[in-house]
Design an enzyme around this catalytic site. Sequence first.
Site, short mmCIF file in Angstrom:
data_model
loop_
_atom_site.label_atom_id
_atom_site.label_comp_id
_atom_site.label_asym_id
_atom_site.label_seq_id
_atom_site.Cartn_x
_atom_site.Cartn_y
_atom_site.Cartn_z
N PHE A 1 74.84 14.84 11.91
CA PHE A 1 75.99 15.59 11.42
C PHE A 1 76.25 15.12 9.99
CE2 PHE A 1 80.65 15.75 10.83
CZ PHE A 1 80.85 17.11 10.99
N PRO B 1 79.35 11.04 -1.36
CA PRO B 1 79.82 9.82 -2.04
C PRO B 1 81.30 9.91 -2.42
CG PRO B 1 77.65 10.41 -2.86
CD PRO B 1 78.07 11.51 -1.93
N ARG C 1 85.35 -23.26 29.22
CA ARG C 1 85.52 -24.24 28.14
C ARG C 1 86.76 -25.10 28.42
NH1 ARG C 1 84.29 -27.43 23.83
NH2 ARG C 1 85.85 -27.28 22.17
N ILE D 1 89.45 -17.22 20.57
CA ILE D 1 89.42 -17.97 21.83
C ILE D 1 88.12 -18.77 21.93
CG2 ILE D 1 89.21 -17.67 24.35
CD1 ILE D 1 91.34 -15.41 24.04
N HIS D 2 87.05 -18.23 21.37
CA HIS D 2 85.76 -18.93 21.39
C HIS D 2 85.70 -20.07 20.36
CE1 HIS D 2 84.30 -15.69 23.92
NE2 HIS D 2 83.13 -16.27 24.02
N GLU E 1 84.83 8.65 11.38
CA GLU E 1 85.44 9.90 11.85
C GLU E 1 86.94 9.95 11.58
OE1 GLU E 1 84.01 11.78 15.21
OE2 GLU E 1 82.04 10.83 15.12
N SER F 1 92.21 5.12 10.29
CA SER F 1 93.50 5.09 11.00
C SER F 1 94.58 5.79 10.18
CB SER F 1 93.92 3.64 11.26
OG SER F 1 93.12 3.08 12.27
#
Lengths: 385, 259
Positions: free
Chosen positions: A121, A126, A269, A338-339, A364, A367
């Site tokens: 599509f 530019p 962990r 968290i990791h 697409e 926001s």
Amino acid sequence: MATEQALADEMVDAVRTWVDRDVIPNVADFELSDEFPQAMFDQMCDFGLFGSTIPEEYGGLGLDITTYTRIIEELSRGFMSLAGLLNTHKIGAAMIGRFGTDEQRQRFLPRMCDGSFRAAFSLSEPDAGSDTGALRCRAERDGDEWVVNGTKMWVTNGMRSSLVMLLARTPDDRITCFLVEKEPGESFEGITVSKKIDKLGYRGIETVEMSYVDHRVPHANVLGGDDGIGHGRQYALSALELGRINVAARAVGVAQAAFDAAMAYSQQRETFGRPIFEHQAIQFKLADMATKLQAARLMTYDAARRADAGQRVDLEAGMAKLFASEAAFEIASDALRIHGGNGYTTEFPVERYFRDTPLMIIGEGTSEIQKLVIARKLLERFPVE
Amino acid sequence: MNVVVCVKQIPDPADPGQMDPETRTLKRDVKLILDESDSYGVEMGLQLVDAAGEGEVVLVSMVPNNEVSGLRTALAMGAGSAVLVSDEALAGSDALSTAKVLAAAIRRCEADLIITATESSDGYTGTVPVQIAELLDLPSATFAKSIEIDGDVAKVQRQTEDGYDEIECSLPCVVSVTAGVVEPRYPSFKGIMAAKNKPVDELDLAALGIDPATVGWAGARQEIVDIAEAPAGEAGEIIHDEGDAHERILAFLDDLKIL
């Protein structure tokens, strides 16, 4: 027509099993090096995914949007780029199915069912994206042909596709959609893949710049025939409405993967002598992540169900895309936090989720564009008498 | 080339089932799925039918409550039809009863070859394949890693601890297939849609001419007298390299007969 629930469940289960067994364990091997996922693409063809939404009378499966949405979510849970392999194709097939002439439907749709003839599509340039008024790619009529000149940007699947749904400005100064047939590859007649775009995430799937120099397209390939001249913008926006549900579903899939990773890691962990899940700071994060994920999924399914019921979804699809993409970005970011240090390495998949989620915010319609569209639709739906 | 593949529908191992403390057997009133170990036999059967260019794979399954969800998976992979045996009197069947029922169902099919898994993933007796062969008075081969049909003969590569044996069985015969030797295909969406309309012949004991007193709890000659929880996994051994780590690892693997 709605897909029978039990069959839909079996199809989604088949994709889920494949994603767990063959996608998730292998993505890291080639994702960073930006290799095309050939084996995964082949299995997607074997499933019949490329013809999944094409009506049965043209050799497809005629699946409803809700089932397709669930499949996109599953693919994205494993590797979001796989959903991209399908999405431009589905947009192309939907545009031909909805706005093509009978002859165009007969000529194209049966070839689009097995993955050997894929669609891309091509709207963006530019200096033009959602602001279609700025499109500069032009098509001039020359007898039974149109001559196309211009440069197109962000063409996902542009190189490997056999058909490009090309939006170009025609002499009436309006936008017309052309069905541009080509051989897959870096050049074909007047078309050249002028640049392969290196991206933060969404890797393994090509996004290219394509240049058209005096490329000739038969008049028979104007989408919608004579009546379609000047209606390309309307056709494209209509197809993008469904595309936004697809992007929302991708966001839900990646968000689910990020949440699953964080949930598992937080129980394994340990810090200060106990699993980090027992720390309230982590609990609050996971509670927020799960809540956002649930809301994103429900909004996405709601938009899909409304679309299946034949209702307008311009508002709902935009809302689902806006909410789910922002939620996915936040969830991926929290999963990475968290990791801890591990999240910042390529040893764990959360860094990929973190790189992939911005695409859904930008692709697409950003926001910000979604908010403009939503606001405009609100005014249409709720005017003061 | 008609290939019968015996398939078992079992509770999903990913969602651990519960044992019934009274009967000391697995509760089977949950959603059942195709036993993964049978998916290899289905794949092998489909490949043999493809190679022969004619015939079909027929599934034979014994299951409570006429459950078909696991069969549907194998039909979606490409099997042509199924024979399903279900009867309340079959509850509590031991391995021999199961073999009797499957053998009776297989007799109704014109099978050139009967494929089974080496053992089910829930019962693990591993005795049913050869019992079926004995009841049908057919030759059998076990632990096949490949099957090739050559005229009236099945050439089977049979896995052993040291390699494999090459053996030949005259057709029809019963061959049990080792898990992992072929890559089972995923059902295509078209296959899933087609599976819904494929014939499933649902039979009970009366239809097979089997006396209910000879199967199930009534006919069981094998009794499970006790069940126990599987022992928890033990902590592994950490080998610190003091120059001899490779030797200790080799000795460890040797003890496990991996080398």
